[in-house]
Design an enzyme around this catalytic site. Structure first.
Site, short mmCIF file in Angstrom:
data_model
loop_
_atom_site.label_atom_id
_atom_site.label_comp_id
_atom_site.label_asym_id
_atom_site.label_seq_id
_atom_site.Cartn_x
_atom_site.Cartn_y
_atom_site.Cartn_z
CG ASP A 1 -34.84 1.25 105.63
OD1 ASP A 1 -35.91 1.56 106.19
OD2 ASP A 1 -34.80 0.77 104.47
CD GLU B 1 -40.25 2.44 102.50
OE1 GLU B 1 -41.17 2.53 101.66
OE2 GLU B 1 -39.15 3.00 102.35
CD GLU B 2 -36.09 4.25 101.37
OE1 GLU B 2 -36.45 3.96 100.21
OE2 GLU B 2 -36.39 5.32 101.92
ZN LIG Z 1 -39.76 6.33 103.00
#
Ligand SMILES: [Zn+2]
Length: 425
Positions: free
Chosen positions: A113, A178-179
């Site tokens: 992502d 992850e974001e």
């Molecule tokens: Zn990253």
């Protein structure tokens, strides 16, 4: 001792480490156009996190999965239900090569992502039409985390094609979310027990321009919101009310002194070697000068060395709040807006740290140093589960910025580092 290929292919002699490193390097150099081509095609597929208004990782994951299958890798697709995302699930992909000891794996973990492009006016090129210029690829997600994803994928393919005899499994994970906290990515995979304490985990999602910095420690994070109640009155009649702003200011100053005075241990790994306790955001109170505020809200950003417990910090803050409540006969509330304890620092002598630093010095020809950072990566989630983790990549450090880019030379170099690491004796 490690050698490449079947005895028939390379003769019966064992190849030396230098020969192996050169073999890997020339293989990777020989396919640098293919690597760059996949990088560009992947970046063209928008995979902005769905919590940030994007379509999510699905199309990018489909693309990567079919590429990997086409190269003869068997792909594991771990999906996590997310009814609020397009398609209703979030994909995580994995592939690995088996080693002689197949109970442990050297993992390279990167994320699919990205954050949104931000203000388009600030971009010189289309953030979703990768542009190659001066040895760089400009696109959203080029550095964060596309470079490392493609580098680890081609490291795996290079090892596969060389039929390298590996001491343990070598694998990649391309994860979601992850974001936005990793709730549909690494956090779920850890809950599913897909990793063990014997694994060697590399998270190439932070780094330095020459590839010198190997991050092995992160600080714990605590964001505190403190709300003081008072009694709002006219500016000319302070005795009738209670000025919440004054009480809040005094409290903020005492907390500042208390925390910065008490948690003073140093750790030389970190560029900022002590814990930090900073008063930051202040909510607006009254709209005019001649009203005494009846409510005050302020925040602290605390970054705490892994040696301390965030619970202890919180206890100290609450004790101070109680003293203030008694003194001013009022109520003050505490809220931990964000609380992410730090896992224990990974040792400089851990297998993963030593392995990575040897591969970096061999391939990148730099002297690596171990560091700690005040921010957090998914490396912290592994460390909290007792799995030693090293965070490393060669990047100019421009994530989330307009005109984000990755240098092609870094993409190629890091591919070599990832492929070389498991071949070092
Ligand atoms: Zn990253």
């Amino acid at each position: 001792m490690t050698y490449l290929g079947s005895p028939r292919q390379v003769g019966l002699e064992m190849a030396s480490t230098d020969e192996l490193t050169e073999k890997v390097a020339s293989r990777v150099d020989g396919r640098s156009e293919e690597i760059q081509d996949l990088f560009v095609r992947m970046l063209r597929i928008v995979s902005v996190n769905p919590r940030m208004g994007g379509p999510g990782e699905r199309e990018r994951a489909d693309f990567l999965e079919s590429f990997m299958k086409g190269k003869g890798l068997s792909v594991v697709r771990a999906e996590v239900n997310d009814p609020d995302s397009p398609g209703g699930v979030r994909p995580n992909l994995s592939a690995k090569l088996e080693g002689r000891d197949n109970r442990r794996t050297l993992w390279y973990i990167s994320h699919m992502d990205t954050v949104p492009e931000g203000s388009r006016d600030l971009w010189k090129t289309d953030p979703f039409e990768p542009t190659v210029k001066d040895g760089k690829v400009f696109a959203r997600g080029a550095e964060d985390n596309g470079q490392s994803l493609v580098a680890s994928l081609f490291a795996l393919l290079t090892l596969k094609e060389l039929e390298a005899s590996l001491p343990y499994n070598v694998g990649v994970w391309f994860v979601a979310d992850e974001e936005f906290g990793s709730g549909y990515g690494i956090a779920q995979l850890l809950k599913r027990h897909l990793f063990t304490e014997r694994d060697l985990v590399v998270v190439p999602d932070a780094g330095s321009p020459r590839g010198t910095d190997i991050e092995i420690a992160e600080k714990g994070l605590l964001w505190m919101k403190i709300t003081t109640k008072g009694k709002q009155v006219h500016g000319s009649l302070p005795k009738k009310g209670l000025n919440a702003h004054r009480v809040g200011m005094r409290l903020a100053i005492e907390l500042d002194q208390l925390l910065n005075g008490k948690y003073r241990k140093r750790n030389r790994l970190f560029d900022y070697p002590v814990s930090s306790f900073e008063p930051t955001k202040k909510e607006a109170n009254v709209g005019n000068v001649n009203t005494i505020p009846g409510k005050d809200v302020f925040y602290f950003d605390c970054r705490v060395l892994p040696v301390y417990s965030l619970d202890d910090v919180e206890k100290d803050v609450k004790k101070k709040i109680q003293q203030f409540e008694r003194k001013y006969h009022t109520s003050i509330s505490f809220e931990a807006v964000q609380k992410e304890p730090a896992g224990p620092a990974t040792s400089e002598n851990s297998e993963v740290a030593v392995l990575l630093s040897r591969a970096v010095s061999k391939v990148s020809k730099v002297r690596p140093r171990f560091t700690g950072i005040g921010g957090q990566t998914v490396g912290n989630l592994f460390r909290r589960d007792g799995i030693p983790t090293a965070v490393w990549s060669t990047i100019d450090d421009v994530p989330h910025e307009p005109n984000e880019y990755a240098k092609i030379a870094n993409l190629i170099n890091d591919t070599k580092v990832f492929a070389t690491a498991p071949l070092l004796p």
